[in-house]
Design an enzyme around this catalytic site. Sequence first.
Site, short mmCIF file in Angstrom:
data_model
loop_
_atom_site.label_atom_id
_atom_site.label_comp_id
_atom_site.label_asym_id
_atom_site.label_seq_id
_atom_site.Cartn_x
_atom_site.Cartn_y
_atom_site.Cartn_z
N ASP A 9 4.94 -6.03 -2.87
CA ASP A 9 3.23 -6.31 -2.55
C ASP A 9 2.63 -6.30 -3.62
O ASP A 9 3.13 -6.66 -4.95
CB ASP A 9 2.91 -4.86 -2.12
N ASP A 21 3.08 -0.10 -2.06
CA ASP A 21 2.28 1.29 -2.35
C ASP A 21 1.26 1.48 -1.27
O ASP A 21 0.58 2.54 -1.22
CB ASP A 21 1.32 1.30 -3.84
N ASP A 61 2.05 -1.28 3.96
CA ASP A 61 3.33 -1.77 3.41
C ASP A 61 4.42 -0.81 4.15
O ASP A 61 5.56 -1.05 4.04
CB ASP A 61 3.64 -1.56 2.13
#
Length: 760
Positions: free
Chosen positions: A304, A497, A501
């Site tokens: 990410d 995080d 996600d």
Amino acid sequence: MTRREPLLLGAVAALLTGGGLAWLLDAPRVADGLWGGATAVALVPTLVWVAADLRARRWGADVLAVLALAGTLAVGEYLAGAVIAVMVATGRVLESAARARAGRDLSALLQRSPRQARLRRDGRLDTVPVDEVRPGDRVVVRPGEIVPVDGELLEPGVFDESALTGEPLPVARPAGEAVRSGVVNAGAATDLTARSSAEQSTYAGVVRLAREAAASSAPVARLADRIAVWFLPAALLIAAVAWIATGDPDRAVAVLVTATPCPLLLAVPIAITGGMSSASRAGVVVKGGAALELLGRARTLLLDKTGTITEGAPQVLDIVCAPGTTPAEALALAAGVEQYSPHVLAGAVLRAARRAGVQPAAAEQVTEEPGRGASGRVGDSVVHVGKPPDDSLPEWAMAAARRGRLDLATVIWVARDDRLLAALLVRDRIRPDAARTLRRLRGIGLDRVVLLTGDRVDNAREVGEQLGLDEVLAGASPADKIARVRRGPGVTVMVGDGLNDAPALAAADVGIALGSRGSTAAAQAADAVILDDRIDRLAESVEIARRARRLAVQSAATGTALSALAMVAAGFGLLVPVAGAVVQEAIDVVVILNALRVVWWRRPKPEPATDVLLHRFAHEHEELLPARAAVRQAADALTRGAGPEAEAAVRRAHRMLLDRLLPHELAEETQLYPALAGMLGSESTVPMSRGHAEITRLTRRLGRHLAEAPDGLRPDQIDDLRATLYGLDAVLTLHVAQEEEAYFSLAAPGESSGDGKAGR
């Protein structure tokens, strides 16, 4: 780990010890009874484990254990059976500890789902369960509330969409634009027309994706079982040949005793458990041994962006001032107003002021208009921080706006009495340790690194190019992320995080969440959690996993090879069952000691004194922001032509370089670099020292320019002065970035620089 495994180990160990005492007291029948009892106690649960494996169409190391235990009972070799029982129970305890897998827990994702919605009906406001909202209903979302259903805005609004996209900055949306459920209202109360029910909305889809991904995760085959697939038939073949050739069943039992897969049942769990322990000391909690095994085989890394590769919070990276205004003055005014605002950008301004050592101005009567900014009275003036008062920008401001667009930065304007004073360029910057971490991961053996983000394409591409990533997927929804995770190739690791996600973390072979500032939903859905806010822990955990797996395979292979030699010896009658058990015990000691090397290994760390220096100079970098901004401001002032204001800006920049920046560079050269040379090698600091020399040279050149013009700058100096200042700005920018990446990322975690104002 359940209580059954330790109880089993305690029982068989007690029976083995009791049998030994009975044998010493010349009571062989009692000794055989106790040893036979130990064998039987271990045989019963082992049969249960094997039956469960066979029902699942798996067979492996435990089958040999059953055959060895049953064989010793059949031929009366009770001591050998008791020794095997202890080894089997010990291996089961270790394996259970390594497995210790916490199931996928999606409770945080579910708890965040809105339970109620406010509907505007006939001039009144009704609160109803969110399931009662129907398309066409008029929904009211108050400040700080989660949008309960997908809808269309009836009036402009400002939303924190980080839960779905990861983008940390609030997004202003005009009336008539679509807004998705799961985002947070970061502005004033707003109305929208529902376009779907809660069950069909975006956030409900995210929850469904996470559930499906968690449910579809395939179980991981144990390393021990994969080796036992060929070891078991080989052992049975040797035992059968020995029995048929000699007609002596004791030969077959001796073969099975020496073939007991204790190197698999002991060494592999020890290596994996030791790897989990080492990872925990490194700041990464791995939830199960299977996850560590897979991490050791990872080939594809998916990352990410916001909060993972970047810091996850906007930072003031540059300050562009109007003629006659200094960066310190602009920061003081902006911080004075913003200290009363909970806005995410207000936190960026306050952090910049604190790092630069600037005291916020005393502001009063502060008000905030969502989407426009905050205003307050400082002395006799009204200071506005946010968007410009009107669309007409002076020349310097137009240049600042252009820089913001080119640098993909958000511009915060500072105005006093409707006159623009400065532009603060704000951006979520790449973590200083990101590039070093990715280089380490590629060196370890990861073949492909992919960026997955819900952010805009231009921002994502910029980050991907700076870090040299293999692939960038921008504007990705949670479903897009899951699809990319499942494409592989090989064992895939997903790192994130954010709440958005969580589905991809659950779908990946190994999901790793950043737990310090990340969402609880991400941490629950992941297989491992990085406890502090450092991405370099990722590289360390992969190194540990690879080492643990390498030692597990090495120990298992060595033990299996030695066991194979012992089986051949037993087949020829050179080892009776008890002797075979003793030989097998010796093999176990060898492979266990080898497996324990994973616990003894430590990655070199900076000495405490060096760590203190790293933190000190990293903090000084932040304090030098006004001095660096003054250099660029002086160059920009010269671009507008020579004059008293331009000369004052140049002299101010030179003074700040002499008073603040050069002493910092000298201290680094004489204190920090010698300490780092002992850790990284004497040649490691040579490029940085060359940077210091160039900064010093350009500063002295600037001083000679000023010494030649005591009565004012001459027109023939302007071009060279401007080139010197822009060159100095470029060298400083590169040098600071290199130091932060190469050196400061080595420091142990310090106190957070946040101020608690992460958003509305």
